[in-house]
Write a protein that holds these residues in place. Structure first.
Motif, short mmCIF file in Angstrom:
data_model
loop_
_atom_site.label_atom_id
_atom_site.label_comp_id
_atom_site.label_asym_id
_atom_site.label_seq_id
_atom_site.Cartn_x
_atom_site.Cartn_y
_atom_site.Cartn_z
N UNK A 37 0.81 -1.20 0.00
CA UNK A 37 0.00 0.00 0.00
C UNK A 37 0.84 1.25 0.00
N UNK A 38 0.36 2.28 -0.68
CA UNK A 38 1.02 3.57 -0.64
C UNK A 38 0.92 4.20 0.73
N UNK A 39 1.87 5.06 1.04
CA UNK A 39 1.92 5.70 2.35
C UNK A 39 1.24 7.06 2.26
N UNK A 40 0.01 7.17 2.76
CA UNK A 40 -0.71 8.43 2.63
C UNK A 40 -0.25 9.48 3.64
N UNK A 41 -0.74 10.68 3.45
CA UNK A 41 -0.36 11.79 4.32
C UNK A 41 -0.77 11.51 5.76
N UNK A 42 0.15 11.75 6.68
CA UNK A 42 -0.16 11.67 8.11
C UNK A 42 -0.18 10.28 8.70
N UNK A 43 0.34 9.28 7.99
CA UNK A 43 0.32 7.91 8.52
C UNK A 43 1.73 7.33 8.54
N UNK B 206 4.63 4.23 8.67
CA UNK B 206 4.78 2.98 7.94
C UNK B 206 4.11 1.83 8.68
N UNK B 207 4.33 1.74 9.98
CA UNK B 207 3.79 0.62 10.76
C UNK B 207 2.27 0.66 10.78
N UNK B 208 1.70 1.86 11.02
CA UNK B 208 0.25 1.98 11.04
C UNK B 208 -0.35 1.63 9.68
N UNK B 209 0.32 2.05 8.62
CA UNK B 209 -0.19 1.74 7.29
C UNK B 209 -0.10 0.25 6.99
N UNK B 210 1.00 -0.37 7.40
CA UNK B 210 1.15 -1.81 7.18
C UNK B 210 0.06 -2.59 7.90
N UNK B 211 -0.20 -2.24 9.15
CA UNK B 211 -1.24 -2.93 9.92
C UNK B 211 -2.60 -2.77 9.25
N UNK B 212 -2.89 -1.55 8.78
CA UNK B 212 -4.16 -1.28 8.09
C UNK B 212 -4.27 -2.12 6.82
N UNK B 213 -3.20 -2.12 6.02
CA UNK B 213 -3.24 -2.87 4.77
C UNK B 213 -3.31 -4.38 5.00
N UNK B 214 -2.65 -4.86 6.06
CA UNK B 214 -2.73 -6.29 6.39
C UNK B 214 -4.17 -6.72 6.62
N UNK B 215 -4.91 -5.90 7.36
CA UNK B 215 -6.31 -6.22 7.65
C UNK B 215 -7.16 -6.12 6.39
N UNK B 216 -6.99 -5.02 5.62
CA UNK B 216 -7.85 -4.79 4.47
C UNK B 216 -7.58 -5.75 3.33
N UNK B 217 -6.32 -6.02 3.06
CA UNK B 217 -5.98 -6.79 1.86
C UNK B 217 -5.95 -8.29 2.08
N UNK B 218 -5.62 -8.71 3.32
CA UNK B 218 -5.46 -10.16 3.53
C UNK B 218 -6.13 -10.67 4.80
N UNK B 219 -6.83 -9.81 5.51
CA UNK B 219 -7.51 -10.25 6.73
C UNK B 219 -6.55 -10.72 7.81
N UNK B 220 -5.35 -10.13 7.86
CA UNK B 220 -4.35 -10.51 8.86
C UNK B 220 -4.62 -9.72 10.13
N UNK B 221 -4.88 -10.39 11.25
CA UNK B 221 -5.21 -9.68 12.49
C UNK B 221 -3.97 -9.00 13.08
N UNK B 222 -4.23 -8.06 13.98
CA UNK B 222 -3.15 -7.31 14.62
C UNK B 222 -2.18 -8.22 15.36
N UNK B 223 -2.69 -9.31 15.93
CA UNK B 223 -1.83 -10.22 16.67
C UNK B 223 -0.73 -10.82 15.80
#
Length: 429
Positions: A240-246, A248-265
Motif C-alpha cells: 500500500x502507498x503511504x498516505x499523508x499523516x500515517x 509505515x507501521x500503522x499503514x502496514x497494519x491497516x493494509x494487512x487487515x484490508x488486503x489479507x484479513x491478517x489480524x493485529x496479533x
C-alpha cells in the motif's frame, strides 16, 4: 490528449516456454478501445488487464519447463531495468517543481504546456533563475500547505474530468509533497497524479511466507480485474502507498487487515527489512518511489481473506517457483518483483554461484544507497553502527564508528565501488 500504451519489456531469456510464446489478451489499454494481443513481455501497462489464470502461473513456475535456466539471472535484470526506465535524454524533458526554494518534483515540458500552463493563478513558469534554471513553482499567494492542497486538487479534478485517460486511477487519496522522507509536507497531492508531478512517493510492501519442513512458500495475491492500476496482475501479499499523516507501521497494519484479513496479533510481528526504490519515466510520468519492505512469517494454517475487494484471490507458492514466474513472465506488478527479488537475496535463493550475482546485487543495493542518501540529506540524523573504512557520501567524510543507539530503522548498504559496508541507524528528527 496523452495515451499510455503497453511498454515493451524485451525477453532476453535464452529458452523457449510455450506460455511465453503464445499471445495473451489485454483489455482496457490506454486507447480505451477493444482488447489487443501481445506477447507476455509486452504487457506491462498501468491500465491494461492481462488475462491469465493461476494454472498459467503454476505452469510458468515449474522447473521442468526450463530445466537449464536455474542460474539464469537475466530475467531479474530485466525487471530492474523495466522499473528504472528513462535515459538521461528523456529525463531532460522534465523541469523541476520548486516550492519554498526546494526541488520537490519534476514536471514534463509537454504536460506543463498542454495542461498546466492555463492555470496561471496556480502554476508559475520561471524561465530561468540562478539556482534552479528553468522551473515551475506555485503562485506565491498560495502560502500554506492547506491552500496549496485545495487549489492543486481542483486542478487535478478538472483535468481528470476533462481528459479521462490523462490521469487514470483517481482515488481521492492524498500523498504528501516533501523535500525528503521525514521532512514537513509543502502540500498534499492526489495519489494518481503523483507521477505527473514527479514527487517522491513512499509505500510499504510485505512478503508473507510460510515454512514447512524447511521449505519456504510465499503467499501471492492476484489483483482484482477492476483495479484501476495493473488490474489482474500478481502482487505481494500486502502492499500500500503511504498516505499523508500515517506512519509505515500503522499503514502496514491497516493494509494487512484490508488486503489479507491478517489480524493485529500477527501483523505486529512483521519485520522491517530495508527499502528499495526506483525511478521510472514513461511519457509524462516521472515515478520516483521508495518501498519500505517487510517480512512476516505466517502460521501454516493461516489463509488470507481479502476484505476490500482489491484482491481477486491468493495462492501459496514455493519461493523457487515464484522466482521462476518473475524471471520468465510479466505476470507480476513490476515493483513487486523488486521487493521479492530483495527477499530472494536475503533468504539465500540467489547465490554467488549464479553468473552475474554481484552485478544483480549491486543493481538492487545501489538503489537502497540512494534511499540512504535521501535520509541523510533530508534532515535525518544518521549514525553508523558499523562502517568499514572511512566513507565519502556526497563528498562528506563519515567517521569509521559511532555509538549504536536505539533506532527507528536499520538499513544495510553495500557499495562495491568504494569497498564499504554500511549498517546505518536512522533517527527521525
Amino acid at each position: 490528449m496523452m495515451v499510455i500504451n503497453p511498454h515493451p519489456f524485451p525477453n532476453r531469456i535464452r529458452f523457449s516456454l510455450p506460455l511465453l510464446n503464445r499471445s495473451i489478451t489485454t483489455r482496457g489499454g490506454g486507447g480505451g478501445g477493444g482488447g489487443s494481443s501481445c506477447s507476455a513481455f509486452n504487457c506491462r501497462s498501468v491500465s491494461s488487464f492481462i488475462s491469465f489464470t493461476w494454472d498459467d502461473v503454476v505452469q510458468a513456475s515449474q522447473p521442468d519447463h526450463a530445466p537449464n535456466d536455474s542460474s539464469d539471472l537475466s530475467g531479474f535484470f530485466e525487471n530492474i531495468k523495466y522499473c528504472n526506465r528513462g535515459s538521461s535524454e528523456i529525463k531532460s524533458e522534465f523541469i523541476p517543481l520548486v516550492i519554498e526554494d526546494q526541488i520537490v518534483g519534476y514536471i514534463h515540458n509537454g504536460f506543463f504546456y498542454d495542461y498546466l500552463r492555463r492555470f496561471k493563478d496556480v502554476f508559475v513558469f520561471v524561465p530561468s533563475d540562478s539556482r534552479f534554471g528553468t522551473n515551475v513553482t506555485l503562485n506565491k499567494t498560495l502560502s500554506t500547505p492547506e491552500e496549496r492542497t485545495r487549489v492543486v486538487g481542483r486542478v487535478i479534478k478538472s483535468l481528470a474530468e476533462e481528459e479521462k485517460e490523462l490521469i487514470p486511477g483517481i482515488r481521492n487519496e492524498l500523498y504528501p509533497v516533501k523535500r525528503s522522507f521525514g521532512s514537513p509536507p509543502y502540500f498534499s497531492l492526489e495519489r494518481a497524479a503523483a507521477p505527473y508531478f514527479g514527487i517522491k512517493a513512499y509505500g510499504v510492501q510485505m512478503n508473507g511466507f510460510v515454512e514447512r519442513d524447511g521449505k519456504k512458500f510465499l503467499w501471492i495475491g492476484k489483483r482484482s480485474p477492476l483495479k484501476q492500476t495493473f488490474p489482474g496482475m500478481l502482487d505481494n501479499l500486502v502492499a500500500g502507498g503511504l498516505p499523508h499523516g500515517m506512519s509505515c507501521v500503522a499503514n502496514l497494519i491497516k493494509e494487512c487487515e484490508e488486503e489479507a484479513g491478517i489480524p493485529l496479533s500477527l501483523s505486529n510481528q512483521a519485520m522491517s527489512v530495508g527499502a528499495v526504490s526506483y525511478v521510472d519515466v514513461d511519457g509524462y510520468r516521472y515515478k520516483r518511489d521508495v518501498l519500505f519492505c517487510y517480512d512476516l512469517e505466517l502460521p501454516g494454517d493461516f489463509i488470507p481473506k481479502n476484505q476490500d475487494g482489491e484482491v481477486e484471490s491468493f495462492k501459496l507458492i514455493p519461493v523457487e517457483n515464484v522466482a521462476n514466474v518473475i524471471r520468465r513472465t510479466c505476470f507480476f506488478k513490476p515493483n513487486c518483483s523488486l521487493v521479492i527479488l530483495d527477499f530472494l537475496f536475503r533468504h539465500g535463493y540467489i547465490r554467488p554461484e549464479c553468473l552475474g550475482y554481484l552485478d544483480l546485487l549491486q543493481s538492487l543495493r545501489s538503489i537502497e544507497k540512494l534511499v540512504y542518501q535521501s535520509l541523510l540529506y533530508g534532515g535525518w540524523k544518521v549514525q553508523a553502527a558499523c562502517c568499514l573504512e572511512v566513507s565519502q557520501v556526497n563528498g562528506s567524510e563519515v567517521p569509521k564508528q559511532r555509538q549504536k543507539e536505539e533506532h527507528d530503522a536499520v538499513l544495510g548498504i553495500k557499495d562495491d565501488s568504494a569497498q564499504h559496508i554500511w549498517i546505518a541507524t536512522v533517527h527521525e528528527p
